[in-house]
Scaffold this motif. Structure first.
Motif, PDB file in Angstrom:
ATOM      1  N   ASP A  49      50.458  38.906  16.224  1.00  0.00           N
ATOM      2  CA  ASP A  49      50.988  38.621  14.902  1.00  0.00           C
ATOM      3  C   ASP A  49      52.018  39.688  14.534  1.00  0.00           C
TER       4      ASP A  49
ATOM      5  N   ILE B 190      46.495  36.934  17.596  1.00  0.00           N
ATOM      6  CA  ILE B 190      46.242  35.908  16.582  1.00  0.00           C
ATOM      7  C   ILE B 190      44.879  35.292  16.879  1.00  0.00           C
TER       8      ILE B 190
ATOM      9  N   TYR C 267      54.039  35.222  12.731  1.00  0.00           N
ATOM     10  CA  TYR C 267      52.808  34.906  12.011  1.00  0.00           C
ATOM     11  C   TYR C 267      52.254  36.177  11.373  1.00  0.00           C
ATOM     12  N   GLU C 268      52.221  36.166  10.050  1.00  0.00           N
ATOM     13  CA  GLU C 268      51.755  37.324   9.303  1.00  0.00           C
ATOM     14  C   GLU C 268      50.336  37.073   8.803  1.00  0.00           C
TER      15      GLU C 268
ATOM     16  N   TYR D 129      47.197  32.616   8.510  1.00  0.00           N
ATOM     17  CA  TYR D 129      48.452  33.313   8.777  1.00  0.00           C
ATOM     18  C   TYR D 129      49.598  32.622   8.044  1.00  0.00           C
TER      19      TYR D 129
END
Length: 468
Positions: free
Chosen positions: A57, A63, A160-161, A170
């Motif tokens: 991420d 992730i 993707y945070e 995310y």
């Protein structure tokens, strides 16, 4: 012969010769122009954790999710940003997602057309990104016109945070488009599809009332839909409950039941009468067809039905073959995964081995809502791409031992699986021995006189022979 009217929001530089529907037109070379195709939406999407294969991420962490399901949130700011829209402009069209993102080396093998005029929709489509799709290849045309495959799925890179306090959630950002795939089932739902006319997309998880379905069926002259909505309306009539008050007499109960039954009969008669009137109205509004036109439509419907039956058979075969592979990959004594778990396990193993055979190879995200056949084909394509890449690299002689002289793309799925595993093991062993100090490796007598590659092939032949 005519050109497309220069309407705002439409392509202005495409010459067409006929209309195939409200949103489709035929080009002079036989290509198909599909206007106003919604192909991406805002909101949330569900992914299996294995689809990310440990990708990092924005913090550099893998992730992951506690339950294996990744929930991705996509907002207006991300989807409708200028970089996102520009990145999809002139992106190629494919049938199914290719094993690797399209580039100059592999584009010719998958390119079926292009998308243009990327923009945000308005009104009912304001949550969607739209495109005008030009399908040029025979495979793409047959998928839409003969097989009835209408949904689409974009292929892209993104960041993707992680969302604080929400494990497995995310926020998606920095979307860079690569291609648009024509698929059986896309993650965006049935609203993300190629249509004969522009309709309001279905909203996920919201069931329309039978009245709304009836109104929509009347609007679109859908006689079958009208009958189905009327039947559902009858089924949804509230259940009649007998009076339960203690001092209610038998005569009063009987009277209430008779009145209730009378009202229920009157409602059903009214619905039936409405159905007859609507059917008559549809008959008047529906253009009459000649015998030749009806025969052609019947042939088309029969072909679509046969194609869908074949798809179901292909899906069952894909499940069986994938579960066989999962069994082959599972250590002795451990539980063999089945169904979705089998597809996840096989895909994850494929990505891991592909990284050994062709380090750094980029691969697209497999849509777990796609058909089983498409998911299995995507896994095979990753293996094929990895082997073909390795044949151009330093381990070419090792890989050639297992694929022979024939093109990898022409090999069966079983043969690709065997060669892929064997090549992965051989290259892994070569990599290990290259970093191991010479004095630390003392070959045993059995190693001296054995052929690991031959043993691997023998075991694979035994396995596949047993499962035939």
């Amino acid at each position: 012969m005519r050109t497309v009217d220069k309407t705002i929001g439409k392509l202005k530089d495409v010459f067409t010769i006929s209309k195939e529907g409200n949103t489709r037109e035929r080009l002079a070379d036989g290509s198909l122009l599909c206007r106003d195709v919604p192909f991406a939406r805002t909101g949330t999407m569900l992914y299996d954790q294995s689809e990310f294969a440990g990708s990092p991420d924005t913090n550099g962490d893998p992730i992951t999710s506690p339950d294996g399901v990744i929930i991705v949130h996509r907002d207006d700011e991300t989807l409708f940003s200028e970089p996102t829209i520009t990145s999809f402009e002139s992106a190629p069209v494919t049938v199914g997602h290719p094993p690797d993102f399209l580039n100059p080396d592999n584009r010719a093998a998958y390119d079926q057309g292009t998308i243009r005029n990327i923009r945000r929709g308005d009104g009912a489509l304001s949550d969607y990104l739209l495109a005008d799709v030009i399908v040029k290849g025979r495979e793409g045309l047959d998928a839409i016109e003969k097989k009835g495959i209408r949904e689409v799925s974009p292929g892209y890179d993104a960041d993707y945070e992680p969302i604080e306090g929400m494990p497995g959630h995310y926020k998606q950002s920095t979307i860079t488009g690569n291609h648009l795939a024509i698929v059986e089932r896309g993650r965006g739902g049935r609203g993300v599809r190629i249509g004969d006319e522009q309709k309001e997309p279905d909203v996920a998880f919201r069931k329309k009332t039978w009245g709304a379905r009836l109104l929509n069926a009347i609007t679109t002259n859908d006689a079958d839909g009208i009958e189905e909505a009327i039947r559902e309306g009858a089924d949804e009539m509230p259940e009649r409950v007998k009076p339960t008050i203690a001092n209610t007499s038998d005569e009063q109960v009987a009277t209430v039941e008779q009145d209730d039954q009378k009202r229920h009969t009157e409602v059903l008669d009214a619905i039936h009468d409405l159905g007859n009137k609507v059917t008559a109205l549809v008959d008047v509004l529906t253009p009459k067809t000649t015998d030749d036109e009806q025969t052609e439509q019947d042939r088309t419907d029969e072909a679509v039905g046969a194609a869908r039956a074949d798809q179901r058979k292909d899906d069952l075969k894909a499940v069986e073959e994938t579960e066989d592979e999962a069994e082959c990959l599972t250590e002795e004594g451990k539980r063999v995964p089945t169904g979705d778990a089998a597809f996840s396990a096989v895909r994850l193993n494929t990505i891991q081995v592909a990284e050994i055979i062709a380090p750094g190879m980029r691969h697209g995200t497999v849509d777990t809502s796609a058909s089983r056949k498409e998911q299995r084909s995507a896994v095979k394509n990753i293996r094929v791409a990895a082997l073909e890449s390795a044949l151009r690299g330093p381990h070419a002689s090792v890989v050639r031992r297992y694929v022979g002289a024939q093109p990898v793309r022409n090999m069966t799925a079983d043969a690709v699986f065997v060669a892929f595993r064997a090549a992965g093991d051989a290259i892994a062993n070569t990599n290990r021995s290259s970093v191991m100090p010479q004095s630390a490796y003392i070959p045993s007598h059995s190693h001296t006189h054995s052929n690991p590659a031959a043993e691997m092939n023998a075991r694979n032949r035994a396995f596949w022979g047993r499962n035939k």
